[in-house]
Design a protein around this motif. Structure first.
Motif, mmCIF file in Angstrom:
data_model
loop_
_atom_site.group_PDB
_atom_site.id
_atom_site.type_symbol
_atom_site.label_atom_id
_atom_site.label_comp_id
_atom_site.label_asym_id
_atom_site.label_seq_id
_atom_site.Cartn_x
_atom_site.Cartn_y
_atom_site.Cartn_z
ATOM 1 N N MET A 163 0.808 -1.178 0.000
ATOM 2 C CA MET A 163 0.000 0.000 0.000
ATOM 3 C C MET A 163 0.868 1.266 0.000
ATOM 4 N N SER A 164 1.950 1.260 0.750
ATOM 5 C CA SER A 164 2.801 2.438 0.845
ATOM 6 C C SER A 164 3.516 2.713 -0.472
ATOM 7 N N THR A 165 3.803 1.677 -1.260
ATOM 8 C CA THR A 165 4.435 1.927 -2.559
ATOM 9 C C THR A 165 3.461 2.580 -3.525
ATOM 10 N N LYS A 166 2.160 2.218 -3.420
ATOM 11 C CA LYS A 166 1.167 2.871 -4.272
ATOM 12 C C LYS A 166 1.030 4.348 -3.901
ATOM 13 N N LYS A 167 1.008 4.619 -2.583
ATOM 14 C CA LYS A 167 0.908 6.008 -2.128
ATOM 15 C C LYS A 167 2.129 6.801 -2.572
ATOM 16 N N GLY A 168 3.279 6.212 -2.462
ATOM 17 C CA GLY A 168 4.515 6.890 -2.881
ATOM 18 C C GLY A 168 4.511 7.185 -4.375
ATOM 19 N N ALA A 169 4.033 6.231 -5.157
ATOM 20 C CA ALA A 169 3.966 6.431 -6.608
ATOM 21 C C ALA A 169 2.973 7.533 -6.956
ATOM 22 N N VAL A 170 1.838 7.554 -6.273
ATOM 23 C CA VAL A 170 0.827 8.585 -6.519
ATOM 24 C C VAL A 170 1.378 9.959 -6.143
ATOM 25 N N HIS A 171 2.069 10.046 -4.996
ATOM 26 C CA HIS A 171 2.662 11.319 -4.569
ATOM 27 C C HIS A 171 3.716 11.800 -5.566
ATOM 28 N N ARG A 172 4.544 10.892 -6.051
ATOM 29 C CA ARG A 172 5.558 11.264 -7.054
ATOM 30 C C ARG A 172 4.891 11.724 -8.342
ATOM 31 N N LEU A 173 3.831 11.015 -8.753
ATOM 32 C CA LEU A 173 3.118 11.390 -9.961
ATOM 33 C C LEU A 173 2.481 12.772 -9.804
ATOM 34 N N LEU A 174 1.864 13.036 -8.648
ATOM 35 C CA LEU A 174 1.263 14.347 -8.408
ATOM 36 C C LEU A 174 2.320 15.445 -8.360
ATOM 37 N N ALA A 175 3.443 15.152 -7.721
ATOM 38 C CA ALA A 175 4.527 16.137 -7.647
ATOM 39 C C ALA A 175 5.077 16.437 -9.039
ATOM 40 N N THR A 176 5.253 15.413 -9.840
ATOM 41 C CA THR A 176 5.751 15.594 -11.204
ATOM 42 C C THR A 176 4.743 16.374 -12.038
ATOM 43 N N THR A 177 3.465 16.070 -11.865
ATOM 44 C CA THR A 177 2.416 16.775 -12.603
ATOM 45 C C THR A 177 2.374 18.241 -12.216
ATOM 46 N N ARG A 178 2.464 18.539 -10.913
ATOM 47 C CA ARG A 178 2.483 19.933 -10.451
ATOM 48 C C ARG A 178 3.686 20.675 -11.022
ATOM 49 N N GLN A 179 4.824 20.020 -11.020
ATOM 50 C CA GLN A 179 6.035 20.648 -11.552
ATOM 51 C C GLN A 179 5.883 20.913 -13.054
ATOM 52 N N LEU A 180 5.328 19.964 -13.785
ATOM 53 C CA LEU A 180 5.114 20.125 -15.222
ATOM 54 C C LEU A 180 4.140 21.264 -15.502
ATOM 55 N N VAL A 181 3.043 21.314 -14.762
ATOM 56 C CA VAL A 181 2.065 22.393 -14.936
ATOM 57 C C VAL A 181 2.707 23.743 -14.606
ATOM 58 N N GLY A 182 3.494 23.781 -13.546
ATOM 59 C CA GLY A 182 4.193 25.026 -13.185
ATOM 60 C C GLY A 182 5.167 25.461 -14.265
ATOM 61 N N ASN A 183 5.894 24.520 -14.842
ATOM 62 C CA ASN A 183 6.840 24.852 -15.912
ATOM 63 C C ASN A 183 6.115 25.370 -17.153
ATOM 64 N N VAL A 184 5.025 24.713 -17.503
ATOM 65 C CA VAL A 184 4.250 25.145 -18.668
ATOM 66 C C VAL A 184 3.670 26.540 -18.426
ATOM 67 N N ALA A 185 3.093 26.750 -17.256
ATOM 68 C CA ALA A 185 2.521 28.057 -16.929
ATOM 69 C C ALA A 185 3.606 29.134 -16.948
ATOM 70 N N GLY A 186 4.754 28.846 -16.372
ATOM 71 C CA GLY A 186 5.859 29.805 -16.377
ATOM 72 C C GLY A 186 6.324 30.109 -17.792
ATOM 73 N N GLY A 187 6.405 29.083 -18.610
ATOM 74 C CA GLY A 187 6.796 29.274 -20.006
ATOM 75 C C GLY A 187 5.798 30.134 -20.763
ATOM 76 N N LEU A 188 4.506 29.916 -20.516
ATOM 77 C CA LEU A 188 3.485 30.717 -21.183
ATOM 78 C C LEU A 188 3.532 32.183 -20.743
ATOM 79 N N VAL A 189 3.768 32.402 -19.462
ATOM 80 C CA VAL A 189 3.888 33.777 -18.964
ATOM 81 C C VAL A 189 5.098 34.455 -19.609
ATOM 82 N N MET A 190 6.220 33.754 -19.678
ATOM 83 C CA MET A 190 7.417 34.326 -20.286
ATOM 84 C C MET A 190 7.174 34.631 -21.765
#
Length: 128
Positions: A1-28
């Protein structure tokens, strides 16, 4: 169960980072490519000042000036700025060879996009 939670957290963190990068790129991208509204408004107002000075010159001398420099100092204290400075992007004033048309223009969008005004025809136009 903890490996699934860890994978979900990593996926969410990666998604947030990707969205932030895209948003920053669009603003620039917007900051770099956005139209310079203040510069455009200044150029249009200054074009109106030049047109009025050319008309005053014509009323006094019976002809339009051969160059914008003829307006200084009798009609203007100095020539106003266009949106951009420089010999290729500032205001241009081109009487044709027989002086039947006098055209005031400037560069609005580099490298193309040039509003112009024909004094004899009292009309605006746009090239490019």
């Amino acid at each position: 169960m903890s490996t699934k939670k860890g994978a979900v957290h990593r996926l969410l963190a990666t998604t947030r980072q990707l969205v932030g990068n895209v948003a920053g790129g669009l603003v620039m991208l917007y900051v770099v490519l956005r139209p310079d509204r203040a510069g455009s408004e200044r150029a249009r107002k200054n074009a109106d000042v030049l047109i009025a000075a050319c008309r005053a010159f014509q009323a006094k001398h019976g002809r339009f000036p051969a160059t914008l420099e003829e307006l200084v100092p009798g009609f203007l204290s100095e020539l106003p700025r266009a949106k951009y400075d420089g010999p290729h992007f500032g205001f241009t004033y081109e009487p044709n060879g027989d002086s039947t048309r006098h055209v005031l223009g400037w560069t609005e969008v580099i490298p193309f996009g040039r509003p112009f005004y024909v004094l004899e025809e009292d009309r605006w136009g746009y090239l490019d």
